[in-house]
Design a protein around this motif. Structure first.
Motif, PDB file in Angstrom:
ATOM      1  N   GLY A 345     126.580  27.226  23.609  1.00 32.68           N
ATOM      2  CA  GLY A 345     127.778  28.035  23.733  1.00 32.68           C
ATOM      3  C   GLY A 345     128.579  27.692  24.973  1.00 32.68           C
ATOM      4  N   VAL A 346     129.606  28.530  25.245  1.00 39.55           N
ATOM      5  CA  VAL A 346     130.459  28.355  26.418  1.00 39.55           C
ATOM      6  C   VAL A 346     130.078  29.411  27.447  1.00 39.55           C
ATOM      7  CG1 VAL A 346     132.821  28.327  27.303  1.00 39.55           C
ATOM      8  CG2 VAL A 346     132.345  27.455  25.008  1.00 39.55           C
ATOM      9  N   LYS A 358     127.768  33.361  32.739  1.00 43.99           N
ATOM     10  CA  LYS A 358     127.698  34.328  31.645  1.00 43.99           C
ATOM     11  C   LYS A 358     128.291  33.718  30.382  1.00 43.99           C
ATOM     12  CE  LYS A 358     127.893  38.523  34.470  1.00 43.99           C
ATOM     13  NZ  LYS A 358     128.615  39.795  34.731  1.00 43.99           N
ATOM     14  N   LEU A 359     127.694  34.070  29.256  1.00 41.96           N
ATOM     15  CA  LEU A 359     128.139  33.550  27.965  1.00 41.96           C
ATOM     16  C   LEU A 359     129.467  34.185  27.561  1.00 41.96           C
ATOM     17  CD1 LEU A 359     127.503  31.898  25.337  1.00 41.96           C
ATOM     18  CD2 LEU A 359     126.424  33.998  24.477  1.00 41.96           C
ATOM     19  N   ASN A 362     131.660  35.146  21.291  1.00 42.34           N
ATOM     20  CA  ASN A 362     132.155  34.441  20.102  1.00 42.34           C
ATOM     21  C   ASN A 362     132.218  32.911  20.308  1.00 42.34           C
ATOM     22  OD1 ASN A 362     132.573  36.961  18.834  1.00 42.34           O
ATOM     23  ND2 ASN A 362     134.632  37.104  19.732  1.00 42.34           N
ATOM     24  N   THR A 363     131.371  32.407  21.182  1.00 45.56           N
ATOM     25  CA  THR A 363     131.359  30.941  21.377  1.00 45.56           C
ATOM     26  C   THR A 363     129.964  30.353  21.188  1.00 45.56           C
ATOM     27  OG1 THR A 363     130.971  31.088  23.761  1.00 45.56           O
ATOM     28  CG2 THR A 363     133.279  31.089  23.024  1.00 45.56           C
ATOM     29  N   ARG A 364     129.081  31.053  20.604  1.00 47.23           N
ATOM     30  CA  ARG A 364     127.738  30.519  20.424  1.00 47.23           C
ATOM     31  C   ARG A 364     127.756  29.296  19.504  1.00 47.23           C
ATOM     32  NH1 ARG A 364     123.677  33.484  22.455  1.00 47.23           N
ATOM     33  NH2 ARG A 364     124.070  35.668  22.973  1.00 47.23           N
ATOM     34  N   GLY A 365     126.882  28.350  19.823  1.00 54.44           N
ATOM     35  CA  GLY A 365     126.785  27.131  19.027  1.00 54.44           C
ATOM     36  C   GLY A 365     127.157  25.904  19.837  1.00 54.44           C
ATOM     37  N   GLN A 366     127.157  24.766  19.167  1.00 59.52           N
ATOM     38  CA  GLN A 366     127.445  23.490  19.818  1.00 59.52           C
ATOM     39  C   GLN A 366     128.887  23.433  20.300  1.00 59.52           C
ATOM     40  OE1 GLN A 366     125.194  20.489  19.968  1.00 59.52           O
ATOM     41  NE2 GLN A 366     126.733  20.191  21.540  1.00 59.52           N
TER      42      GLN A 366
END
Length: 960
Positions: A345-346, A358-359, A362-366
């Motif tokens: 994620g970002v 911190k994450l 809505n950006t989880r994933g490659q």
């Protein structure tokens, strides 16, 4: 507990950096006690640590433990200029120094004390001031001047002691902080403020200011008798952390070891620059001691283990220990916020805020890409194009696989996105990008792309080649796609990428870097990189910073071409070698941040590089021979334990004098060596050779041992050197030794051989002399005998001469007789031949008579035949011949007939003719038969006399 209040979190060496590279050692690694109380380092680079089990020594490869005599814990360690290693422990103190074999041996100095001073608790601190050594306990201070002790026994006991600018500061519970003067402790101005406070450290500041750290009361500055809290905002944190130790670093910062919060790095004003604790750089929350080495890296002794923190390195890690899980792929610095894209994620954090990321929602994933386009921060995700707004991500397109974005040169309001399956267009609407359409006409994966000055878009595919794309003027579609591969100048269609460097497009490939030549519509080698890296180098990634420095990663290199003020470039690569094995080898990326700081995408997060932090010279990068072992058939024997001495001091290398001499049975020698390089990924390589045995250095390898077997007698010198991960090569170290000849090839053996030869020669000469004398006597005797014999011989000579004359006369007569007999035999044989000839004519005449019908002729011929018969007598002729033949040939006919009585007269004649050595043709004429008949007669004769077929008949008769 990690203190993360942003209001007091200060600037580290860079506000964007991460955690330093750290190497952690567990007790199972160094095989000693869990607690480590004090650390120092020798001039040769060896690290010595006061441990619960004794004195630890680390050479970069191996650990060794040396116990003190009573086997107690070692609490303190210090090194003087001569290399003596002073240690203090429970009820004892003394020093280690190499013995004649180079092995550290312990000498107790406490045993030389008088009994009333011998009973003390523990020597917690040792300080060295030139020739003076201070051993500090909780009750006494022992001052050793290399000969005698001066003992100070302050009233009320001692808390702790610290040496600052050659002055020993002593804190006493009753009086406070004081300084040792002669044999008493004088309380300094303001020192009473630390009465009943336990002091953890006393350090120098500027202008005679002191920094005094207490265990549980905070950290204070002391100036002109006034103690003030150092960074008042952090005092509660200092108190809660419990300060165990503190050292001032060369860069002006301070390292603080705590009981509860691990290691802290504070700035000159007390601001928190960095914190390492359990699970965050180091493995333990309790730090007992600190030591900064000559590389500005920090050794951290912990309650359970050790750590080596590379504070002097320009590289730091931003990884899961800073809440960045996964592999690093993309990064972008927007204003004061650093965004990082990983395989999960970002993530984001403020530059001067808390260190953890911190994450973004809505950006989880490659995550493949991060970049600022207009007013929007866009992320390329596996799930699709996403705009990041503060702490939230907003999906812009449902098309999966967003690789990268590109703003077109002449169309600032149009954005092109590369996806898994082609290109998409975005337009700027109300200051934000909005998805417009997917462009038809091209469906290839578009991970890497760039626009050339003509407006054409270049898209490269890792497994297919390069595509040149021309858009329709309305940008609604793609007008033309032209493919470029091996047929257009590339070595193959594989691994082609495009980068914008030095204001031109460069295309990397499996071999070499190329640029597009519009005239020939082909790709030609780029001169800049080809001249510097070679025409066959495979470059994987290139990025140029604002100053024109070009960072790159290739198959053989990783580094930067630095641009100077004249526009020239020079390659720096050695310092980057240590990070190669950490880099992300999936989708490589280099990100240039503000102030030209660099992020390398790594397998575990990111590696931050500060180009303005130079790596100090490696003064302690040495190669050391640590052990030399000789071997025999029965056992091994250690010849050298790793330490050289010269007089009463430890030396860096052997003087070369008094090289050990080994008996021939110990002609197998094993060397163990090490490089004093302590980084976690140092990976030193070694070379070695044995002088007078090998002619050149070995290949570089990671082997730290080399054994030589069955060496011949002679003088040898073993050479070793090492190379660290940066490519630096250490000075070589040597060890000289001699293999003695075996007893049968030794000097005394050759002397014995010489004496033996002389003795043998003397004995032989004596034997020959006596033999000669004996022979002389025998010769004289023989001469006397010969003289007497000559007299007798002369008397008989005349008689023998007379007899000899008579014999010669007889032999002459006999020879003449023999000659006459031979002539008679010859003439008789001629007569015999003549008679045989006449007999032949007679037979022919008889034959003619029978065939002639004329009676008168018959009558005349018959009369002639009778006349012939009357005048020849063959038997008489043969007998006459045989008589003379036997006289010449020793009665051969009679002897042969007696030996072989079954022979016929014809066979006896054949034997006689063979004895005369006549040929078969001559014999045929004498016997009046054919040559074939002679051969048959010879065969019958062989059978009658039973002659072996392997023997010659004529030779046999001649020798009969």
């Amino acid at each position: 507990m990690v203190f993360v209040l942003s209001c007091i979190y200060g600037h580290a060496q860079s506000s964007l950096s991460g955690l330093p590279f750290t190497r952690n050692f567990q007790p199972v690694d160094y095989k000693a006690g869990i607690q480590n109380w004090s650390i120092t380092q020798s001039r040769q680079g060896l690290v010595y640590i006061a441990n619960n089990f004794g004195l630890l020594e680390f050479d970069g490869e191996q650990w060794q433990t040396f116990g003190v005599r009573n086997g107690t814990k070692v609490r303190s360690v210090a090194l003087d200029g001569r290399g003596r290693i002073y240690v203090g422990g429970q009820g004892d103190f003394g020093f280690f120094f190499p013995d004649a074999a180079g092995k550290l041996a312990y000498t107790s100095l406490a045993d030389s004390l008088k009994p009333e001073h011998r009973d003390f608790d523990e020597a917690w601190s040792i300080y060295i001031d030139n020739e003076k050594v201070y051993f500090c306990t909780f009750s006494n201070i022992y001052v050793y001047d290399q000969k005698t002790f001066r003992i100070i026994q302050p009233e009320g006991g001692i808390d702790h002691s610290y040496l600052v600018n050659r002055q020993l500061y002593v804190n006493q519970p009753r009086n406070g902080l004081g300084v040792l003067e002669e044999d008493r402790i004088r309380t300094i101005k303001g020192g009473e403020q630390f009465r009943n406070k336990s002091v953890a450290a006393v350090l120098p500041l500027h202008d005679n200011h002191l920094l005094v750290a207490t265990f549980q009361e905070g950290i204070f500055t002391l100036n002109d008798g006034i103690a003030r809290p150092w960074n008042a905002a952090l005092q509660p944190f200092f108190k809660a952390s419990i300060v165990n130790c503190m050292v001032r670093l060369r860069n002006g910062n301070f390292a603080v070891g705590t009981q509860n919060n691990g290691l802290m790095v504070l700035g000159p004003d007390g601001d928190l620059r960095m914190q390492l604790t359990s699970g965050r750089g180091i493995d333990n929350t309790t730090v007992l001691c600190l030591y900064e080495d000559d590389m500005s890296n920090l050794w951290v002794g912990q309650n359970n283990g050790l750590a080596y923190v590379e504070l002097g390195s320009p590289f730091t890690f931003i990884n899961k220990q800073m809440s960045i899980p996964g592999s690093g792929y993309a990064a972008y610095l927007q204003n004061n916020t650093l965004y990082l894209g990983t395989s999960t994620g970002v993530y984001a954090r403020e530059k001067n805020g808390p260190p953890d990321f911190k994450l973004i929602e809505n950006t989880r994933g490659q995550v493949y890409h991060l970049g600022q386009y207009g007013n929007d921060l866009l992320a390329g995700l596996h799930n699709g194009a996403t705009r990041i707004d503060h702490n939230t991500g907003q999906l812009l397109s449902g098309e999966p696989g967003s690789w990268v974005y590109l703003t077109l040169q002449d169309h600032p309001n149009t954005l092109i996105e590369g996806t898994y399956a082609g290109l998409q267009r975005y337009d700027l609407v109300n200051g934000h990008w909005k998805f417009t359409k997917k462009l038809k006409g091209f469906a290839e994966s578009s991970r890497v792309m760039a626009q050339d000055p003509s407006g054409d878009l270049w898209v490269t595919h890792g497994y297919k080649g390069a595509f040149r794309i021309r858009f329709h003027p309305t940008l609604d579609s793609i007008d033309r796609v032209q493919f470029y591969g091996a047929d257009k100048g590339f070595p193959s269609n594989l691994l082609i990428n495009v980068f914008n460097v030095r204001n031109e497009l460069l295309f990397t490939s499996t071999r070499g870097i190329f640029k597009y030549d519009r005239t020939s519509d082909r790709f030609v080698p780029d001169t800049f990189f080809t001249s510097r890296l070679g025409k066959d180098e495979q470059v994987w990634f290139i990025r140029e910073d604002a100053l024109g420095n070009i960072y790159f990663i290739s198959r053989s290199h990783i580094g930067v071409f630095k641009k100077n003020s004249l526009g020239d470039y020079h390659l720096e690569e050695n310092v980057f070698a240590k990070i190669r094995k950490h880099l992300n080898d999936d989708l490589m990326n280099i990100v240039i941040l503000q102030n030209n700081e660099v992020l390398f995408c790594a397998k575990d997060g990111f590696i931050h590089y500060d180009p303005y932090r130079t790596v100090e010279a490696r003064s302690h990068f040495n190669t050391l021979i640590r052990k030399v072992v000789t071997s025999t058939a029965n056992r091994d024997s250690t010849l050298f334990f790793g330490n050289y001495t010269k007089g009463d001091s430890v030396a860096d290398r052997s003087s070369g004098k008094n090289a050990p001499e080994l008996p021939y049975r110990n002609n197998s020698v094993n060397f163990t060596f090490a490089a004093t390089s302590f980084e976690g990924n140092a990976d030193p390589q070694y070379q070695y050779y044995l002088e007078n045995y090998e002619k050149s250095w070995s290949d570089w390898s990671a082997k730290t041992q080399k054994e030589y077997t069955n060496l011949k007698e002679g003088d040898y010198v073993f050479h070793a050197r090492s190379k660290n991960v940066n490519g630096d090569i250490s000075a070589e170290t040597t060890y000289a030794f001699t293999i003695l000849a075996p007893w049968y090839r030794s000097g005394w053996a050759y002397s014995c051989y010489g004496l033996s030869i002389l003795a043998i020669l003397f004995a032989a000469f004596n034997f020959l002399d006596r033999k000669y004398q004996r022979e002389q006597k025998l010769m004289e005797q023989k001469q006397q005998e010969e003289l007497s014999q000559k007299d007798s011989a002369l008397e008989n000579l005349s008689q023998r001469s007379h007899e000899e004359i008579t014999r010669l006369q007889n032999e002459k007569l006999e020879s003449e007789l023999q000659h006459m007999n031979n002539e008679l035999a010859t003439s008789t044989m001629h007569l015999l031949n003549k008679n045989e000839f006449i007999a032949g004519i007679k037979n022919q005449l008889a034959h003619i008579v029978k065939k002639n019908p004329n009676e008168e002729v018959k009558k005349e011929l018959t009369q002639i035949n009778k006349n012939i018969e009357q005048n020849i007598s063959a038997d008489d002729d043969w007998e006459h011949f045989q008589f003379h033949f036997d006289r010449v040939h020793g009665d051969f006919s009679n002897r042969f007939k007696v030996t072989f009585p079954s022979l016929s007269p014809q066979e006896l004649k054949l034997s006689a003719y063979l004895r005369m050595n006549l040929s078969s043709k001559e014999i045929a004429q004498l016997l009046n038969i054919s040559v074939r008949g002679v051969e048959i007669s010879r065969y019958r004769l062989r059978k009658k006399i039973q002659l072996d077929r392997n023997k010659n008949l004529q030779d046999y008769i001649l020798n009969f």
